[in-house]
Motif scaffolding. Structure first.
Motif, short mmCIF file in Angstrom:
data_model
loop_
_atom_site.label_atom_id
_atom_site.label_comp_id
_atom_site.label_asym_id
_atom_site.label_seq_id
_atom_site.Cartn_x
_atom_site.Cartn_y
_atom_site.Cartn_z
N LYS A 64 -0.36 -12.03 0.33
CA LYS A 64 0.83 -11.33 -0.14
C LYS A 64 2.10 -12.01 0.35
O LYS A 64 3.09 -12.09 -0.36
N GLU A 116 7.17 -2.61 -7.87
CA GLU A 116 5.96 -2.42 -8.69
C GLU A 116 5.03 -1.32 -8.18
O GLU A 116 4.43 -0.59 -8.96
N ARG A 117 4.90 -1.21 -6.86
CA ARG A 117 4.04 -0.14 -6.34
C ARG A 117 4.68 1.25 -6.56
O ARG A 117 3.99 2.23 -6.83
N PHE A 132 3.89 2.37 -10.00
CA PHE A 132 2.53 2.93 -10.08
C PHE A 132 2.54 4.42 -9.78
O PHE A 132 1.93 5.23 -10.48
N LEU A 164 -4.17 -1.41 -7.50
CA LEU A 164 -4.18 0.06 -7.35
C LEU A 164 -4.58 0.71 -8.68
O LEU A 164 -5.37 1.66 -8.71
N TYR A 169 -3.88 2.16 0.73
CA TYR A 169 -3.81 0.71 0.53
C TYR A 169 -2.36 0.28 0.51
O TYR A 169 -1.81 -0.07 -0.54
N SER A 170 -1.75 0.29 1.69
CA SER A 170 -0.31 0.09 1.72
C SER A 170 0.09 -1.34 1.39
O SER A 170 1.28 -1.62 1.24
N ASP A 171 -0.90 -2.23 1.27
CA ASP A 171 -0.55 -3.61 0.95
C ASP A 171 -1.06 -4.09 -0.40
O ASP A 171 -0.80 -5.23 -0.79
N GLU A 223 0.30 -3.37 -7.30
CA GLU A 223 0.19 -2.32 -8.31
C GLU A 223 -1.03 -2.52 -9.24
O GLU A 223 -1.73 -1.56 -9.55
N LEU A 260 -4.02 6.50 -2.95
CA LEU A 260 -4.20 5.04 -2.98
C LEU A 260 -2.94 4.33 -2.48
O LEU A 260 -3.03 3.34 -1.74
N TYR A 261 -1.79 4.83 -2.89
CA TYR A 261 -0.52 4.24 -2.46
C TYR A 261 -0.43 4.24 -0.94
O TYR A 261 -0.03 3.26 -0.32
N MET A 262 -0.83 5.37 -0.33
CA MET A 262 -0.74 5.50 1.12
C MET A 262 -1.84 4.70 1.84
O MET A 262 -1.59 4.05 2.83
#
Lengths: 231, 231
Positions: B172, A45-46, A49, B75, B67-69, B72, B63-65
């Motif tokens: 998570k 899912e990420r 994105f 984000l 907030y790696s946890d 989706e 944001l992907y990098m």
């Protein structure tokens, strides 16, 4: 990781992943992760994105370059027909990606493997993994195989209003006299075929036929657009 | 082209355009083109189309990098707070872009130079021109000066629900016992200040104060998120 997928990517698209875990993650649906928590795998899912955004940029650039005279509003509409769910699901199928995605049992049993939204997400997740592994250039190369020929063939224009598009192209630098003419009708009343030309001044720039005058005009306009693009 | 703009880009962002016409186009509003048709200048709307997509990808990657946890969905929400009109208009002002955009008289007189939608489009058009001139890397470098520090400072999180975010981060990998505790109240009834901690099990991971218990909890959750991000 599935060897058939790796081979297919290499042979059909000249893609080899440096980080095979990224590729694996792209093909892992959340339903699979939920049923195999002990594997500690991550779902796609990420990546979806990120891939969604990479797709949007590459398609935008294709359209910007190919339709060098179309206004922003029209580009936005064409882009929307390309990046929408059913288009992306079709691309995923064309690439055979549906064969390789890891699903949970519930998802598999409810035919998730053919669900457009799942396939669309899968396609985007693959693009996200490719972007992280090899950058935008690689995403662009891949999509130039999958999507660019369709843009050039005007596939996505079918869903647009060609008469408006043609008008916008031709009238960009001021008023132009565009007119449609019914040149022929054929066949019985219940199955009539209409033949139309579209002209600028005296010059015929497109022709088309259809079951209604309106459809014939749309086809003529589309033919004219394709002719103008070649110039 | 405006020398002050060229100098400002070079001195503040180490950006020098190869194709100065692209830069000029980015700073040309359609109202200006309409009033100066003889100049045959192009307005910035098509560049905005491209810049919007480049912005989306670069912000998505930040944001992907960072907030790696985060999942989706979260984000996507944060991205929306960054790429929305009023945020982009603010960035354009911060860069001083409002000084340089070419406007028609009508637009100028109706205070278009300060209109958020115009500034937002201008910012995106600038990114589009930078992308065409120098590629995604250059857009990313520029936005890492303008936007990345704000992401790292949690600016865009202010508009999010921190309690939900914290829960999503911590849970998570399964259930976690998160609880909020009111540890102190101060001040008269009409101007009371509440002090709250948030803990996981026995361990306090954030604290915050505010005019209501709810606000204090949000602040405590936000502090906890920032603390977790540093790890």
């Amino acid at each position: 990781m599935n060897d058939k997928l790796i081979r297919s990517l290499r042979e059909n698209y000249q893609i080899s992943f440096k980080d095979s875990e990224l590729l694996e993650q792209a093909f892992t649906h959340s339903s699979y992760v939920n049923e195999h928590r002990h594997l500690k795998q991550r779902d796609n899912e990420r990546l979806e994105f990120l891939g969604d955004a990479a797709l949007e940029l590459v398609v935008s650039e294709f359209l910007y370059m190919w339709y060098s005279d179309l206004p922003e509003g029209k580009l936005t509409k064409i882009r929307a027909t390309i990046v929408r769910e059913d288009s992306l699901a079709k691309f995923a199928k064309e690439c055979g990606f549906d064969q390789y995605v890891l699903l949970g049992k519930g998802e598999e049993n409810s035919n998730g493997r053919n669900r457009p939204s799942l396939l669309c997400d899968l396609f985007e997740a693959f693009l996200g993994s490719l972007y992280l592994d090899q950058g935008l250039e690689a995403v662009s190369r891949f999509l130039s195989i999958i999507i660019l020929p369709k843009i050039k063939a005007g596939v996505f224009l079918h869903e647009m209003d060609h008469k408006t598009t043609l008008q916008e192209i031709l009238q960009k630098n001021g008023d132009v006299d565009i007119h449609y003419e019914l040149i022929k009708e054929e066949g019985p009343a219940h199955n009539r075929e209409f033949f139309v030309t579209v002209s600028v001044g005296e010059h015929v720039i497109g022709e088309g036929s259809g079951k209604s005058k309106k459809m014939a005009e749309q086809k003529a306009a589309h033919q004219a657009i394709l002719g103008l693009e070649k110039k």
